[in-house]
Design a protein around this motif. Structure first.
Motif, short mmCIF file in Angstrom:
data_model
loop_
_atom_site.label_atom_id
_atom_site.label_comp_id
_atom_site.label_asym_id
_atom_site.label_seq_id
_atom_site.Cartn_x
_atom_site.Cartn_y
_atom_site.Cartn_z
N THR A 203 1.03 -1.10 -0.04
CA THR A 203 -0.11 0.19 0.00
C THR A 203 0.79 1.35 -0.02
O THR A 203 0.71 2.22 -0.73
N LYS A 204 1.81 1.06 0.61
CA LYS A 204 2.81 2.52 0.77
C LYS A 204 3.53 2.44 -0.34
O LYS A 204 3.70 3.72 -1.09
N GLN A 205 3.86 1.49 -0.99
CA GLN A 205 4.49 1.68 -2.46
C GLN A 205 3.66 2.22 -3.44
O GLN A 205 4.18 3.12 -4.18
N ARG A 206 2.38 1.80 -3.75
CA ARG A 206 1.60 2.37 -4.43
C ARG A 206 1.40 3.69 -4.39
O ARG A 206 1.12 4.39 -5.19
N ARG A 207 1.23 4.22 -2.68
CA ARG A 207 1.19 5.78 -2.53
C ARG A 207 2.27 6.37 -3.25
O ARG A 207 2.25 7.51 -3.95
N ILE A 208 3.56 5.88 -3.04
CA ILE A 208 4.59 6.69 -3.50
C ILE A 208 4.49 6.52 -5.22
O ILE A 208 4.86 7.67 -5.79
N ILE A 209 4.32 5.59 -5.47
CA ILE A 209 4.51 5.59 -6.94
C ILE A 209 3.21 6.47 -7.55
O ILE A 209 3.42 7.12 -8.61
N PHE A 210 2.26 6.60 -6.96
CA PHE A 210 1.04 7.40 -7.42
C PHE A 210 1.57 8.70 -7.46
O PHE A 210 1.32 9.70 -8.28
N ALA A 211 2.25 9.22 -6.31
CA ALA A 211 2.93 10.56 -6.13
C ALA A 211 3.93 10.92 -7.14
O ALA A 211 3.89 12.02 -7.77
N ALA A 212 4.64 10.05 -7.48
CA ALA A 212 5.83 9.97 -8.46
C ALA A 212 5.08 10.31 -9.97
O ALA A 212 5.54 11.21 -10.52
N GLN A 213 4.15 9.71 -10.09
CA GLN A 213 3.46 9.83 -11.58
C GLN A 213 2.81 11.05 -11.57
O GLN A 213 2.95 11.79 -12.43
N HIS A 214 2.48 11.60 -10.42
CA HIS A 214 1.59 12.95 -10.44
C HIS A 214 2.75 13.80 -10.73
O HIS A 214 2.79 14.79 -11.50
N TYR A 215 4.11 13.72 -9.90
CA TYR A 215 4.93 14.91 -9.95
C TYR A 215 5.69 14.70 -11.66
O TYR A 215 5.96 15.84 -12.17
N LEU A 216 5.76 13.62 -12.19
CA LEU A 216 6.19 13.44 -13.60
C LEU A 216 5.45 14.02 -14.56
O LEU A 216 6.03 14.55 -15.73
N ARG A 217 4.04 14.15 -14.23
CA ARG A 217 3.19 14.67 -15.12
C ARG A 217 3.40 16.11 -15.50
O ARG A 217 3.17 16.94 -16.41
#
Length: 144
Positions: free
Chosen positions: A99-113
């Motif tokens: 779950t923590k990994q998914r949240r970090i990945i979600f935030a990274a995708q948001h950052y990269l956009r």
């Protein structure tokens, strides 16, 4: 209690609620910030440059990235810092679940956009644990 009253002594009053923490004890937030400072110093000493700190996605249910750094080869590194006072229950590393990994990945995708051309990136973890050296795990997990 009646026996103490009989002797003319009063029992000690019960404290209302838990005892307050000593003034010298740091809050969880302060300990977390100190761990991030230690991790940042460790990574900067290895040549990485700070890009962002505590990047959060807007709204509820999003994610947060403790540190965003750039390697010399321009790779963007998303870093999760974990701090634990001891190694019980898997220590600092044992607290990074799916779950923590998914949240970090979600935030990274948001950052990269936000970027015109996303660079290569990876997810690292820095473990900070009392009485132990800082442990840097490169490419600790991958976006799926």
């Amino acid at each position: 209690m009646k026996f103490l009253e009989f002797l003319g002594k009063r029992p000690p009053a019960a404290a209302p609620g838990p005892a307050p923490a000593p003034a010298s004890a740091a809050t969880a937030s302060e300990r977390g910030h100190a761990a991030e400072d230690l991790a940042l110093a460790h990574l900067q000493a290895a040549g990485l440059q700070l890009v962002a700190r505590n990047y959060r996605t807007p709204g509820r249910g999003g994610g947060e990235i403790d540190l965003v750094l750039r390697e010399r080869d321009r790779t963007l590194v998303f870093v999760e810092v974990r701090n634990r006072s001891h190694g019980a229950f898997g220590g600092a590393g044992g607290s990074i679940g799916a779950t923590k990994q998914r949240r970090i990945i979600f935030a990274a995708q948001h950052y990269l956009r936000r970027l015109p051309a996303p660079p290569p990136c990876r997810f690292d973890v820095v473990l900070v644990q009392e009485q132990e050296p800082v442990q840097w795990i490169k490419a600790a997990f991958e976006a799926q």
